[in-house]
Design an enzyme around this catalytic site. Structure first.
Site, PDB file in Angstrom:
ATOM      1  N   LYS A  56      -3.790  13.489  44.452  1.00 34.73           N
ATOM      2  CA  LYS A  56      -2.766  14.412  43.939  1.00 34.73           C
ATOM      3  C   LYS A  56      -2.697  15.667  44.799  1.00 34.73           C
ATOM      4  O   LYS A  56      -1.612  16.175  45.095  1.00 34.73           O
ATOM      5  CB  LYS A  56      -3.073  14.751  42.474  1.00 34.73           C
ATOM      6  CG  LYS A  56      -2.804  13.571  41.539  1.00 34.73           C
ATOM      7  CD  LYS A  56      -3.411  13.722  40.164  1.00 34.73           C
ATOM      8  CE  LYS A  56      -3.269  12.403  39.390  1.00 34.73           C
ATOM      9  NZ  LYS A  56      -3.990  12.374  38.119  1.00 34.73           N
ATOM     10  N   GLN A 100      -7.575  16.045  34.337  1.00 31.27           N
ATOM     11  CA  GLN A 100      -7.828  14.653  34.725  1.00 31.27           C
ATOM     12  C   GLN A 100      -8.569  13.914  33.609  1.00 31.27           C
ATOM     13  O   GLN A 100      -9.620  14.365  33.153  1.00 31.27           O
ATOM     14  CB  GLN A 100      -8.630  14.618  36.036  1.00 31.27           C
ATOM     15  CG  GLN A 100      -8.849  13.214  36.589  1.00 31.27           C
ATOM     16  CD  GLN A 100      -7.544  12.494  36.949  1.00 31.27           C
ATOM     17  OE1 GLN A 100      -6.674  13.050  37.603  1.00 31.27           O
ATOM     18  NE2 GLN A 100      -7.410  11.257  36.507  1.00 31.27           N
ATOM     19  N   ASP A 123       1.976  16.374  32.799  1.00 24.53           N
ATOM     20  CA  ASP A 123       1.717  14.983  32.424  1.00 24.53           C
ATOM     21  C   ASP A 123       2.594  14.560  31.236  1.00 24.53           C
ATOM     22  O   ASP A 123       2.659  13.379  30.897  1.00 24.53           O
ATOM     23  CB  ASP A 123       0.237  14.794  32.042  1.00 24.53           C
ATOM     24  CG  ASP A 123      -0.607  14.310  33.222  1.00 24.53           C
ATOM     25  OD1 ASP A 123      -0.048  13.623  34.095  1.00 24.53           O
ATOM     26  OD2 ASP A 123      -1.814  14.619  33.244  1.00 24.53           O
TER      27      ASP A 123
END
Ligand code: NAD
Length: 295
Positions: A56, A100, A123
């Site tokens: 990422k 994460q 997200d």
């Protein structure tokens, strides 16, 4: 002679979208003097998570975005992590926040995800963003489901009027993807919505009969090579979201070699949905940066 399915090259599609994002970032930065920044929080030393976070960061760099990694020890408590999220919510340099997953078991993951400001929730896991999506007016679209729709869109495979079967009802993939595809419209237009969606799971009776009815079959279950040729309608499009380790190989949820003989189009693993997930995260980070500068 049997024909084999068209390969839906997610890697190439992701690179194309990243080029578009890169030019949008350059324009936005020239106009505002700012750089969108993704801040990723990694707790503990899970090797797979370290690879994901690194990918990422590299992707941010490729499109001209900033990235920051905050790496915390696995002994971090829920309260400490929640406190950090609040600090990042208030941090003007952070456009998007990514925690994460999975978090260590002792941490209350739901509490952490709920603490993220919904405007920085790149997200799209926050209940507010989930609610907006289910009402058909999303602010962010969740990365993997939107990646799936992007593959279909950029391959010219419409979902409107089609029977779509999704296997797997997780909050990250199956449920939000179903929510997107049943809407009347999508950011890519009504042709990439308006599907008749079946969301199948472990308790679905006679699963092969259900999957064989689908014009578009999407597997998101985490079971190596679970979807076999006999579960696929001849000529169907098959999207494989799964990423599983089988010995030293990465395989999807679809038996690629077998299904290739039946389907008309199929995503590979690796190089299918995975690259799109990271790409849509970049797209959401740009949306977050724009939102912050307009409020
Ligand atoms: P999850 O474990 O949260 O959910 C799996 C779902 O599949 C559950 O709803 C479960 O009921 C269903 N399921 C499992 N076995 C089944 C079976 N035999 N029959 C019917 N349903 C079954 O998983 P997830 O987070 O949705 O991830 C699914 C897969 O996708 C995993 O392999 C994961 O690594 C992968 N994934 C890939 C990406 C990507 O970027 N390509 C992103 C997220 C997840």
């Amino acid at each position: 002679m049997t024909s084999t399915a068209r390969n839906l090259d997610g890697k190439a599609i992701a690179l194309q979208i990243q080029e578009e994002i890169k030019s949008e970032v350059a324009q936005w930065s020239a106009a505002t003097g700012k750089v969108p920044q993704l801040t990723a929080i990694l707790v503990g030393d899970d090797p797979a998570s370290q690879v994901y976070v690194r990918n990422k960061e590299l992707a941010c760099k490729r499109v001209g975005m900033g990235s920051q990694l905050i790496h915390l020890p696995s002994s971090t408590t829920t309260a400490e992590l929640e406190c950090l999220v609040h600090e990042l919510n208030a941090d003007q340099n952070t456009s998007g926040i990514l925690v994460q997953l999975p978090l260590p078991k002792h941490i209350d993951a739901q509490r952490i995800l709920d603490a993220i400001d919904w405007r920085k929730d790149v997200d799209a896991f926050h209940p507010y963003n989930v609610g907006l999506l289910s009402q058909g007016r999303p602010h962010f679209l969740p990365c993997t489901p939107f990646g799936v729709v992007q593959i279909l869109y950029r391959s010219g495979i419409k979902t409107a009027g089609k029977r779509v079967c999704i296997i797997g009802r997780s909050d990250i993939v199956g449920k939000p993807l179903a929510a997107m595809l049943v809407q009347r419209n999508s950011p890519l237009g009504p042709d990439w919505a308006n599907a008749t969606v079946t969301l199948a799971h472990r308790q679905t009776p006679d699963l092969p009969k259900v999957t064989r009815q689908a014009d578009i079959l999407i597997a998101a279950i985490g079971q190596p090579e679970f979807v076999r040729a006999e579960m696929v309608r001849p000529g169907a499009t098959v999207i494989d979201v799964g990423i599983n380790r089988l010995g030293d190989r990465l395989v999807g949820d679809v038996d690629f070699a077998g299904v290739q003989q039946v389907a008309s189009a199929l995503t590979p693993v690796p190089g299918g949905v995975g690259p799109l997930t990271v790409t849509m995260l970049l797209s959401n980070t740009l949306i977050a940066a724009r939102t912050a500068s307009s409020t």
